[in-house]
Scaffold this motif. Structure first.
Motif, PDB file in Angstrom:
ATOM      1  N   SER A 464     -29.337 123.478  57.630  1.00 25.03           N
ATOM      2  CA  SER A 464     -28.450 124.648  58.468  1.00 25.03           C
ATOM      3  C   SER A 464     -27.278 123.709  59.443  1.00 25.03           C
ATOM      4  CB  SER A 464     -29.168 125.516  59.375  1.00 25.03           C
ATOM      5  OG  SER A 464     -29.421 124.950  60.437  1.00 25.03           O
ATOM      6  N   GLY A 465     -26.436 124.355  59.804  1.00 33.27           N
ATOM      7  CA  GLY A 465     -25.195 124.062  60.522  1.00 33.27           C
ATOM      8  C   GLY A 465     -25.857 123.738  62.116  1.00 33.27           C
ATOM      9  N   VAL A 466     -26.621 124.272  62.526  1.00 30.97           N
ATOM     10  CA  VAL A 466     -27.504 124.207  63.752  1.00 30.97           C
ATOM     11  C   VAL A 466     -28.089 122.837  63.753  1.00 30.97           C
ATOM     12  CG1 VAL A 466     -28.846 125.135  65.614  1.00 30.97           C
ATOM     13  CG2 VAL A 466     -27.446 126.845  64.297  1.00 30.97           C
ATOM     14  N   VAL A 467     -28.827 122.555  62.628  1.00 30.30           N
ATOM     15  CA  VAL A 467     -29.574 121.475  62.632  1.00 30.30           C
ATOM     16  C   VAL A 467     -28.528 120.394  62.621  1.00 30.30           C
ATOM     17  CG1 VAL A 467     -30.921 119.953  61.271  1.00 30.30           C
ATOM     18  CG2 VAL A 467     -31.678 122.205  61.594  1.00 30.30           C
ATOM     19  N   VAL A 468     -27.411 120.351  61.754  1.00 28.93           N
ATOM     20  CA  VAL A 468     -26.554 119.292  61.609  1.00 28.93           C
ATOM     21  C   VAL A 468     -25.968 119.066  62.799  1.00 28.93           C
ATOM     22  CG1 VAL A 468     -24.336 118.710  60.620  1.00 28.93           C
ATOM     23  CG2 VAL A 468     -25.907 119.690  59.214  1.00 28.93           C
ATOM     24  N   GLY A 469     -25.671 120.219  63.888  1.00 28.27           N
ATOM     25  CA  GLY A 469     -24.832 119.947  65.132  1.00 28.27           C
ATOM     26  C   GLY A 469     -26.076 119.321  66.169  1.00 28.27           C
ATOM     27  N   LEU A 470     -27.301 119.783  66.122  1.00 29.04           N
ATOM     28  CA  LEU A 470     -28.169 118.983  66.895  1.00 29.04           C
ATOM     29  C   LEU A 470     -28.293 117.561  66.562  1.00 29.04           C
ATOM     30  CD1 LEU A 470     -30.597 119.338  68.765  1.00 29.04           C
ATOM     31  CD2 LEU A 470     -32.114 120.071  67.106  1.00 29.04           C
ATOM     32  N   GLY A 471     -28.295 117.293  65.284  1.00 26.98           N
ATOM     33  CA  GLY A 471     -28.477 115.817  65.115  1.00 26.98           C
ATOM     34  C   GLY A 471     -27.401 115.201  65.438  1.00 26.98           C
ATOM     35  N   LEU A 472     -25.915 115.696  65.266  1.00 29.48           N
ATOM     36  CA  LEU A 472     -24.887 114.817  65.691  1.00 29.48           C
ATOM     37  C   LEU A 472     -24.764 114.691  67.046  1.00 29.48           C
ATOM     38  CD1 LEU A 472     -22.277 116.319  63.195  1.00 29.48           C
ATOM     39  CD2 LEU A 472     -22.796 113.838  63.561  1.00 29.48           C
ATOM     40  N   LEU A 473     -25.411 115.706  67.875  1.00 26.87           N
ATOM     41  CA  LEU A 473     -25.348 115.747  69.382  1.00 26.87           C
ATOM     42  C   LEU A 473     -26.363 114.781  69.812  1.00 26.87           C
ATOM     43  CD1 LEU A 473     -24.618 117.336  71.815  1.00 26.87           C
ATOM     44  CD2 LEU A 473     -26.423 118.737  71.915  1.00 26.87           C
ATOM     45  N   ARG A 474     -27.498 114.761  69.298  1.00 23.89           N
ATOM     46  CA  ARG A 474     -28.599 113.776  69.750  1.00 23.89           C
ATOM     47  C   ARG A 474     -28.303 112.641  69.425  1.00 23.89           C
ATOM     48  NH1 ARG A 474     -32.044 113.948  73.311  1.00 23.89           N
ATOM     49  NH2 ARG A 474     -34.002 113.587  72.281  1.00 23.89           N
ATOM     50  N   GLY A 475     -27.467 112.087  68.028  1.00 15.77           N
ATOM     51  CA  GLY A 475     -27.523 111.041  67.345  1.00 15.77           C
ATOM     52  C   GLY A 475     -26.394 110.493  67.665  1.00 15.77           C
ATOM     53  N   ILE A 495     -17.667 117.098  66.050  1.00 15.35           N
ATOM     54  CA  ILE A 495     -17.274 118.568  65.418  1.00 15.35           C
ATOM     55  C   ILE A 495     -16.417 118.395  63.951  1.00 15.35           C
ATOM     56  CG2 ILE A 495     -15.986 120.687  65.627  1.00 15.35           C
ATOM     57  CD1 ILE A 495     -16.529 120.511  68.546  1.00 15.35           C
ATOM     58  N   VAL A 496     -15.483 117.645  63.988  1.00  9.31           N
ATOM     59  CA  VAL A 496     -14.977 117.235  62.803  1.00  9.31           C
ATOM     60  C   VAL A 496     -15.829 116.692  61.977  1.00  9.31           C
ATOM     61  CG1 VAL A 496     -13.146 115.923  61.579  1.00  9.31           C
ATOM     62  CG2 VAL A 496     -12.809 116.867  63.792  1.00  9.31           C
ATOM     63  N   ALA A 497     -16.765 115.776  62.177  1.00 10.17           N
ATOM     64  CA  ALA A 497     -17.956 115.378  61.083  1.00 10.17           C
ATOM     65  C   ALA A 497     -18.815 116.460  60.518  1.00 10.17           C
ATOM     66  CB  ALA A 497     -18.460 114.236  61.955  1.00 10.17           C
ATOM     67  N   ALA A 498     -19.078 117.376  61.725  1.00 11.34           N
ATOM     68  CA  ALA A 498     -19.833 118.500  61.110  1.00 11.34           C
ATOM     69  C   ALA A 498     -19.160 119.365  60.197  1.00 11.34           C
ATOM     70  CB  ALA A 498     -20.409 119.235  62.382  1.00 11.34           C
ATOM     71  N   HIS A 499     -17.820 119.620  60.497  1.00 14.46           N
ATOM     72  CA  HIS A 499     -17.325 120.510  59.659  1.00 14.46           C
ATOM     73  C   HIS A 499     -17.124 119.878  58.177  1.00 14.46           C
ATOM     74  CE1 HIS A 499     -15.001 122.948  62.975  1.00 14.46           C
ATOM     75  NE2 HIS A 499     -16.499 123.076  62.907  1.00 14.46           N
ATOM     76  N   ALA A 500     -16.860 118.415  58.198  1.00 12.38           N
ATOM     77  CA  ALA A 500     -16.501 117.750  56.807  1.00 12.38           C
ATOM     78  C   ALA A 500     -17.991 117.834  56.186  1.00 12.38           C
ATOM     79  CB  ALA A 500     -16.168 116.336  57.373  1.00 12.38           C
ATOM     80  N   VAL A 501     -18.919 117.439  56.855  1.00  9.76           N
ATOM     81  CA  VAL A 501     -20.386 117.674  56.134  1.00  9.76           C
ATOM     82  C   VAL A 501     -20.805 118.895  55.474  1.00  9.76           C
ATOM     83  CG1 VAL A 501     -22.982 117.660  56.390  1.00  9.76           C
ATOM     84  CG2 VAL A 501     -21.375 115.732  57.577  1.00  9.76           C
ATOM     85  N   GLY A 502     -19.994 120.135  56.371  1.00 13.88           N
ATOM     86  CA  GLY A 502     -20.366 121.341  55.771  1.00 13.88           C
ATOM     87  C   GLY A 502     -19.586 121.707  54.549  1.00 13.88           C
ATOM     88  N   SER A 503     -18.439 120.991  54.471  1.00 12.86           N
ATOM     89  CA  SER A 503     -17.190 121.480  53.543  1.00 12.86           C
ATOM     90  C   SER A 503     -17.140 120.657  52.315  1.00 12.86           C
ATOM     91  CB  SER A 503     -16.097 121.794  54.206  1.00 12.86           C
ATOM     92  OG  SER A 503     -15.334 120.816  54.878  1.00 12.86           O
ATOM     93  N   TYR A 504     -17.607 119.324  52.407  1.00 14.20           N
ATOM     94  CA  TYR A 504     -17.051 118.477  51.330  1.00 14.20           C
ATOM     95  C   TYR A 504     -17.985 118.929  49.882  1.00 14.20           C
ATOM     96  CZ  TYR A 504     -21.350 115.687  51.430  1.00 14.20           C
ATOM     97  OH  TYR A 504     -22.741 115.147  51.130  1.00 14.20           O
ATOM     98  N   ASP A 565     -21.873 127.393  63.715  1.00 17.13           N
ATOM     99  CA  ASP A 565     -23.071 127.026  63.910  1.00 17.13           C
ATOM    100  C   ASP A 565     -23.312 125.705  64.810  1.00 17.13           C
ATOM    101  OD1 ASP A 565     -23.132 129.282  62.447  1.00 17.13           O
ATOM    102  OD2 ASP A 565     -24.511 128.599  61.209  1.00 17.13           O
ATOM    103  N   SER A 566     -22.636 124.648  64.133  1.00 17.12           N
ATOM    104  CA  SER A 566     -22.767 123.290  64.464  1.00 17.12           C
ATOM    105  C   SER A 566     -21.694 123.481  65.596  1.00 17.12           C
ATOM    106  CB  SER A 566     -22.595 122.416  63.392  1.00 17.12           C
ATOM    107  OG  SER A 566     -21.365 122.480  62.983  1.00 17.12           O
ATOM    108  N   THR A 567     -20.517 123.921  65.751  1.00 19.64           N
ATOM    109  CA  THR A 567     -19.607 123.834  66.694  1.00 19.64           C
ATOM    110  C   THR A 567     -20.065 124.241  68.148  1.00 19.64           C
ATOM    111  OG1 THR A 567     -17.842 124.449  65.148  1.00 19.64           O
ATOM    112  CG2 THR A 567     -16.986 124.235  67.235  1.00 19.64           C
ATOM    113  N   VAL A 568     -20.542 125.250  67.864  1.00 22.71           N
ATOM    114  CA  VAL A 568     -21.131 125.947  69.328  1.00 22.71           C
ATOM    115  C   VAL A 568     -21.965 124.937  69.949  1.00 22.71           C
ATOM    116  CG1 VAL A 568     -22.897 127.464  68.479  1.00 22.71           C
ATOM    117  CG2 VAL A 568     -21.642 128.103  70.448  1.00 22.71           C
ATOM    118  N   ILE A 569     -22.965 124.178  69.113  1.00 23.43           N
ATOM    119  CA  ILE A 569     -23.706 123.292  69.911  1.00 23.43           C
ATOM    120  C   ILE A 569     -22.777 121.974  70.448  1.00 23.43           C
ATOM    121  CG2 ILE A 569     -25.285 121.700  69.313  1.00 23.43           C
ATOM    122  CD1 ILE A 569     -27.008 123.720  67.885  1.00 23.43           C
TER     123      ILE A 569
END
Lengths: 622, 348
Positions: A464-475, A495-504, A565-569
């Motif tokens: 899920s986007g929230v998990v990806v967002g959390l991972g990028l935030l923490r990592g 954020i760009v990374a999260a969007h790319a992960v979600g859309s590629y 989802d990931s952007t808001v985080i």
């Protein structure tokens, strides 16, 4: 017997380098962040992900996960199973006893779920139980609404049928936050529904911030999906099978039951399962339409992040992902056993506007319902965005273009949100399109380990986007120490990374099928005419998949602009907020600007969708 | 121009052996055909020569030079595929000119001149601006042929180029391909599963079966004196019989062979001796009602009227027999015979 080694070729090296670059990007943008979430969930504080390998004995702890599993807040009455598995939960014993006392236990009393146990008079689901429950309700409603839609689409011919059929794919690109705005504009206290009721002097209704509206919004999203997959299966039922059954003595109804229905079942299950997983992982809709009172695991994970309880958030994320992966895996096992056939003779459609009949009356009813549910929220959002206290106004749109120099730093500036959205969208394209293209190329080339690459590259679909967002935030945003240096990444980059992960993966899905179905001999012909393998890729394969690339690009852009989802985080801290994030912050206070932004998202979605629908044959096939 | 030599070429995939020690010598300017049922290894042989497959063992040489490790694009071969493989996003002329992006047209011709020349060669003059999808199957195949010939390759490979076309068109195109091949005097390797096509078009042909070459020879040799039972039955109709030598005249090589208690005389059984089992074949057209030797009675079962001849299936004892006569017989049984030198002894 020795053979001359095959001449070393630059293109093999190029392929290897491209593969490594993609793998590297995936590691940085997805696998490392996800590993960080795992580390948060399973490691003692103070240990990094590497400790999993270096010092597992001291580093690993199951405390976080166990803490969640054994908590009544998360797992309701089932928590005792994890707390002390040997003991039969006391509640269950008491409950069973009560049921036995009742002379005639009702069906509800007999529900065999240990999870749903009476606790002082009500059912205690726990957070996970409630999330499953609302997902089940959403699934049931989506199927109930979707099946009649499938029937109309598959069995009737009428002007605009093809358009409606392709519109059923819109939810794939429609931003969830936009759906939420639409629902508030329609069903809110001052929404169009209540305006209408008031005009008719009827009592108004208030279903905002309730389970009903969450489930309804999920159905808005997923019923078209159910209709789409079921109609597609219906169209492939060979009419000669039905005719055979009829000639062997079956009535119209029996033939449907014995011949058509069994062939629809896998499609209905597919639709239902996708609905379940989507609703289980739904975030923006639950957050804005339900609030914390109706929080699901995703919302609670977000709440934990906001309260800086990262370990708890990680634990929730791990459990949630495990559950959704298990459901998906079980389904894929089931699906692999199904065989599909292509109908040489699809059944003939009935002309809808011909003469009156009972089934045509039913179609009219379905159409009316569909207009209220699907067109209503979108039109309400449009209306709301151009109406003010004095009637028609463009004030809300003008507000989007204001620089708002006077705004406080913690406030959302609308123009910044618009430009951020567009910038991130372009950034996402620059990453996602080449990545998706390379993965599509690599995954359609025959070489060993291809399936592993396929699976690893498609994994972001399942998280899920929230998990990806959390991972990028923490990592990445909080930084990583490598060789004594500390690397951090700014929120917008993450954020760009999260969007790319979600859309590629959508780029891959649009390109790979076309690439895979290209005649292998086209490339062989090019090579026999003097082109190298790489040259053949440029001259032959890429031009032929251009439509897929364009459709993938449209997908990626629409998904990036609508991603919440990931952007808001990652946009915490007032930097890098986008339109969807701004909408969420506006929604409680100023519905006007929120609907105006919703309309901007609608335009982006619509344009992308037209592109996808016109050129994206890979998607239509898939 | 080139000659092609395959020496003990084997190709093994994970489970199967596609080619088993295949050795062939294809001469300069020759029209050579690989023929066999599907899965016999003929296409794998062609793909190995083209460079799409690497042999597990053995060597492929062009003009005595080992081409191992030379990629397809440097082998100087023109290939025509079964499904044409025309580039759908290019016009006919762009398709034909594609190779000229990498190589100069032979004889210093410009790109346009070369395209015009080739389209004329395949009777498609003036069609250059069309899209491939606007052409018929036969026309598309001719474009594919023109495209493969554009850079002036020294070897032309054709992989079942006509199997997607209807029978009448196939015959026309066959003659056209043969004419062009002779005009250009280009070494050509042709793959087909159609034995009639193989006989009619080739200078020489190789019959393949289960990854092995069964026989190489001119169409006449292969038809008249098949080496093996497989070749005898695959190329044309045939009657394959088995019997035991009961008597042998060492001076002439003639022998008496007992088939189902029926004594037949065959000419030249080689070094086989009394008591040996021999398998031999007799072509349907070699059986006649007027022949005086080796007579037997056939029960007629079905007759197929083919115009210039009639093919009759029947039984002699338990054996299926096929014979060609001028017309459908009016009796249920007919007497047939064949001359001793009309039979060919087959390898076991």
């Amino acid at each position: 017997m020795t053979r001359l080694p095959v001449r070393w070729r630059a293109e093999h090296a190029l392929q290897a380098v491209a593969g490594l670059v993609v793998a590297g990007l995936l590691v940085v943008m997805f696998y490392y962040p996800v590993a960080t979430v795992l580390a948060d969930a399973f490691l003692q504080q103070g240990y990094g992900p590497l400790a999993l390998v270096l010092d597992p004995l001291h580093a690993i702890t199951t405390e976080v996960i166990h803490g969640i599993l054994a908590s009544p807040f998360f797992f309701g009455a089932a928590h005792t199973l994890f707390e002390d598995p040997v003991v039969v939960p006391g509640d269950v014993a008491t409950y069973t006893w009560t049921v036995l006392q009742t002379a005639r236990p009702t069906l509800v009393d007999r529900l065999p779920f240990v999870v749903f146990v009476h606790d002082a008079g009500h059912v205690s689901f726990g957070l996970f139980g409630f999330t499953v429950y609302q997902a089940l309700l959403s699934t049931i409603l989506s199927v109930i609404i979707g099946l009649p839609g499938a029937w109309v689409l598959a069995r009737f011919e009428f002007p605009g049928r093809k358009t409606i059929r392709s519109l059923t794919a819109v939810p794939f690109v429609m931003p969830s936050i936009m759906v939420a705005v639409g629902f508030i504009a329609m069903f809110g206290q001052q929404g169009t529904l209540n305006d209408g009721l008031r005009a008719l002097h009827l009592p108004t209704i208030n279903i905002l911030y309730s389970l009903e509206i969450i489930v309804l919004a999920h159905a808005f999203y997923d019923a078209p999906l159910v209709a789409r997959v079921t109609a597609a299966a219906w169209e492939t039922v060979d009419s000669r099978m039905v005719e055979s059954a009829r000639s062997l003595g079956a009535s119209d109804r029996t033939a449907f039951k014995h011949v058509v229905l069994p062939q629809l079942t896998p499609a209905i299950l597919t639709g239902a399962l996708l609905t379940f997983v989507f609703s289980f992982l739904s975030f923006a809709i639950v957050l804005t339409l339900g609030g914390l009172e109706y929080a699901t695991v995703e919302v609670w994970m977000y709440q934990s992040v906001r309260e800086l309880k990262f370990q708890q958030a990680a634990g929730i994320g791990v459990l949630e992902t495990t559950l959704s992966l298990a459901v998906t895996y079980a389904y894929l096992r089931y699906e692999s056993k199904q065989t599909t056939t292509r109908a040489a003779h699809p059944p003939a459609r009935k002309r809808l506007f011909e003469r009156f009949s009972l089934d045509r009356l039913a179609v009219a009813g379905i159409a009316l319902f569909a207009i209220i549910l699907f067109v209503g929220p979108v039109v309400s959002m449009l209306l709301e965005s151009v109406t003010g206290p004095q009637g028609f106004t463009l004030r809300n749109y003008a507000f989007l273009l204001q620089r708002q120099t006077e705004a406080y730093s913690f406030q959302v500036k609308p123009l910044t949100a618009v430009t951020n959205s567009l910038l991130f969208g372009v950034g996402c394209l620059l990453l996602a399109v080449p990545m998706g293209l390379l993965i599509a190329v690599l995954s359609t080339r025959g070489f060993r380990g291809r399936k592993v690459i396929d699976a690893l590259a498609m994994a972001p679909f399942a998280v899920s986007g929230v998990v990806v967002g959390l991972g990028l935030l923490r990592g990445l945003v909080f930084g990583v120490t490598l060789f004594g240096y500390r690397f951090t990444v700014s929120g917008p980059v993450a954020i760009v990374a999260a969007h790319a992960v979600g859309s590629y993966p959508f780029v891959v899905r649009n390109v790979a099928p076309i690439l895979g179905s290209l005649d292998r001999q086209l490339v062989e012909a090019a090579r026999s005419l003097g082109a190298t393998r790489t040259r053949a890729l440029y001259d032959i394969e890429l031009p032929l998949v251009a439509s897929g690339i364009l459709a993938g690009t449209a997908f990626a852009f629409a998904l990036s602009v609508g991603e919440f989802d990931s952007t808001v985080i990652l946009a915490t801290g007032g930097q890098g907020y986008t339109m969807p994030v701004a909408i969420e912050r506006f929604i409680g206070r100023r519905l006007g600007p929120a609907t105006a932004m919703g309309c901007v998202l609608l335009v982006v979605t619509a344009v992308s969708f037209v592109v996808i629908d016109r050129v994206g044959e890979g998607f239509q096939r898939g | 121009m080139a000659n092609v030599t395959l020496t003990d070429v084997s190709k093994r995939f994970a489970e199967t052996t596609a080619l088993d020690t295949v050795s062939l010598e294809i001469e300069d300017g020759e029209f050579f055909t690989l023929v066999g049922p599907s899965g016999c290894g003929k296409t794998t042989t062609l793909r190995t020569i083209a460079g799409f497959e690497t042999p597990t063992e053995g060597t492929v040489a062009f003009d005595s030079e080992d081409v191992a490790g030379v990629p397809v694009e440097e082998r100087d071969v023109g290939i025509v595929f079964q499904n044409y493989a025309l580039f759908p996003h290019m016009t006919v002329a762009e398709n034909v000119a594609y190779s000229l992006r990498f190589r100069d047209a032979p004889g210093g011709a410009t790109k346009d001149e070369r395209v015009t020349e080739l389209l004329e060669l395949v009777d498609l003059a003036g069609m250059g601006d069309r899209d491939p999808s606007e052409l018929s199957g036969g026309q598309q195949q001719r474009v594919a042929l023109a495209r493969s010939l554009a850079p002036g390759p020294s070897l032309l490979l054709l992989d079942e180029p006509m199997s997607a076309l209807d029978a009448r068109l196939r015959e026309t195109l066959r003659r056209q391909v043969k004419r062009i091949q002779q005009e250009l005097d280009i070494t050509t390797i042709y793959v087909t599963h159609d034995q009639e096509e193989a006989l009619s078009i080739s200078d020489r042909l190789a019959v393949m079966h289960n990854g092995r070459v069964e026989q190489v020879g001119t169409p006449r040799e292969v038809y008249r004196t098949p080496d093996t039972r497989f070749v005898a039955e695959f190329i044309g109709d045939n009657n394959v019989l088995t019997g035991t030598i009961t008597d042998r005249d060492d001076a002439s090589g003639n022998a008496t062979i007992e088939v189902d208690d029926h004594a037949l005389t065959l000419a030249d059984v080689g070094d086989r001796t009394v008591g040996d089992t021999v398998t031999f074949c007799v072509r349907p057209e070699a059986l006649s009602q007027t022949a005086t030797e080796n007579r037997f009675t056939m029960t007629v079962e079905t007759a197929e009227f083919l115009g210039e001849t009639t093919r009759i299936y029947g039984r002699w004892n338990d054996r299926q027999i096929v014979v060609r006569l001028d017309d459908v017989p009016d009796r249920e049984t007919i007497e047939l015979g064949f001359s001793p030198d009309a039979a060919t002894i087959l390898e076991p």
